[in-house]
Design a protein around this motif. Structure first.
Motif, short mmCIF file in Angstrom:
data_model
loop_
_atom_site.label_atom_id
_atom_site.label_comp_id
_atom_site.label_asym_id
_atom_site.label_seq_id
_atom_site.Cartn_x
_atom_site.Cartn_y
_atom_site.Cartn_z
N GLU A 105 0.87 -1.18 0.01
CA GLU A 105 0.02 -0.09 -0.07
C GLU A 105 0.71 1.27 0.07
OE1 GLU A 105 -2.58 -0.28 3.50
OE2 GLU A 105 -0.87 0.11 4.87
N ALA A 106 0.27 2.31 -0.38
CA ALA A 106 1.18 3.56 -0.31
C ALA A 106 0.02 4.63 -0.30
CB ALA A 106 2.05 3.74 -1.89
N GLU A 107 0.62 5.83 0.14
CA GLU A 107 -0.62 7.11 0.38
C GLU A 107 -1.21 7.27 -0.62
OE1 GLU A 107 0.13 11.86 1.21
OE2 GLU A 107 1.47 10.46 1.98
N LYS A 141 6.52 4.53 -7.91
CA LYS A 141 6.74 5.88 -8.37
C LYS A 141 6.62 6.69 -6.96
CE LYS A 141 4.96 5.45 -12.98
NZ LYS A 141 4.00 5.88 -14.15
N LYS A 142 5.93 6.29 -5.94
CA LYS A 142 5.99 7.09 -4.63
C LYS A 142 7.38 7.16 -3.94
CE LYS A 142 1.43 7.61 -4.48
NZ LYS A 142 0.75 8.91 -4.11
N ASP A 143 7.40 7.96 -2.96
CA ASP A 143 8.69 7.99 -2.21
C ASP A 143 8.67 6.89 -1.31
OD1 ASP A 143 9.32 10.36 -3.20
OD2 ASP A 143 8.29 11.55 -1.89
N THR A 144 7.79 6.23 -0.97
CA THR A 144 7.85 5.31 0.01
C THR A 144 6.68 4.33 -0.35
OG1 THR A 144 6.65 6.26 1.79
CG2 THR A 144 9.08 6.29 1.79
N TYR A 145 6.52 2.86 0.10
CA TYR A 145 5.28 2.23 0.16
C TYR A 145 5.51 1.38 1.35
CZ TYR A 145 8.42 -1.30 -1.99
OH TYR A 145 9.60 -2.16 -2.24
N THR A 146 4.19 0.50 1.56
CA THR A 146 4.41 0.13 3.04
C THR A 146 4.02 -1.64 2.48
OG1 THR A 146 3.67 1.89 4.24
CG2 THR A 146 3.38 -0.24 5.21
N LEU A 147 4.76 -2.48 3.14
CA LEU A 147 4.38 -3.86 3.19
C LEU A 147 3.95 -4.33 4.47
CD1 LEU A 147 7.64 -5.30 1.66
CD2 LEU A 147 5.63 -4.78 0.39
N ARG A 148 2.56 -5.02 4.23
CA ARG A 148 1.89 -5.47 5.36
C ARG A 148 1.71 -7.01 5.11
NH1 ARG A 148 -0.23 -1.92 8.57
NH2 ARG A 148 -0.40 0.05 7.97
#
Length: 176
Positions: A105-107, A141-148
């Motif tokens: 997920e990402a913002e 392409k985002k600055d960060t993404y999150t792994l869950r």
């Protein structure tokens, strides 16, 4: 005349197909990421969610190093995801896991399942995850993404286990 026309058409199709594959190969590169998932001790048996991991993408530099820009990236998929027990103890393996799912997920973007294993085999220290082939262009392409990570535990974990997640993203960019 018909045979000559058919031969020319066959040659044209062959050249066009080969050329497209060659061009795609020139415009395709891979992004390798490695993160550590910590499975904390004393989780109850059953469904659990591990602590989320925020991953900086450094995408602008990665794209620049591969002679492209974010706006030219047209297709990103997860090409490989391997989980490995990082602990050196001989007894450490994935016997504590029954099943596992990994999401990204990402913002401003929805959470998407990217990998899973519905039945984790016993006595293994490495898992090659099944992939969903989700399009991940906007996440990378985002600055960060999150792994869950969501998992069903088969056994109680008596001490923290570090799991190394090695990911490879396949990136294809437009030439123009």
């Amino acid at each position: 005349m018909k045979k000559l026309f058919a031969a020319v058409m066959l040659l044209f199709v062959f050249v066009a197909t080969t050329s497209c594959d060659t061009i795609d190969d020139l415009l395709t590169f891979y992004i390798n990421e490695e993160e550590t998932i910590v499975v904390e001790s004393n989780f109850p048996v059953g469904l659990v969610a591990f602590a989320p991991i925020t991953v900086p993408t450094n995408s602008e530099e990665t794209f620049k190093n591969n002679k492209t820009r974010a706006e030219l990236v047209k297709d990103v998929t997860l090409n490989k995801l391997t989980l490995t027990i990082a602990d050196t103890a001989k007894s450490a393996d994935f016997d504590f896991l029954k099943s596992i799912e990994i999401f990204i997920e990402a913002e401003g973007l929805d959470k998407v399942r990217i990998a899973y294993l519905e039945e984790v085999p016993l006595d293994v220290k490495t898992l090659n995850m099944n992939l969903t082939n989700a399009k991940l262009d906007e996440y990378i392409k985002k600055d960060t993404y999150t792994l869950r990570t969501a998992a069903v535990l088969r056994n109680t974990v008596v001490k923290d286990v570090n799991v190394n997640a090695a990911m490879r993203f396949k990136v294809t960019a437009d030439p123009i």
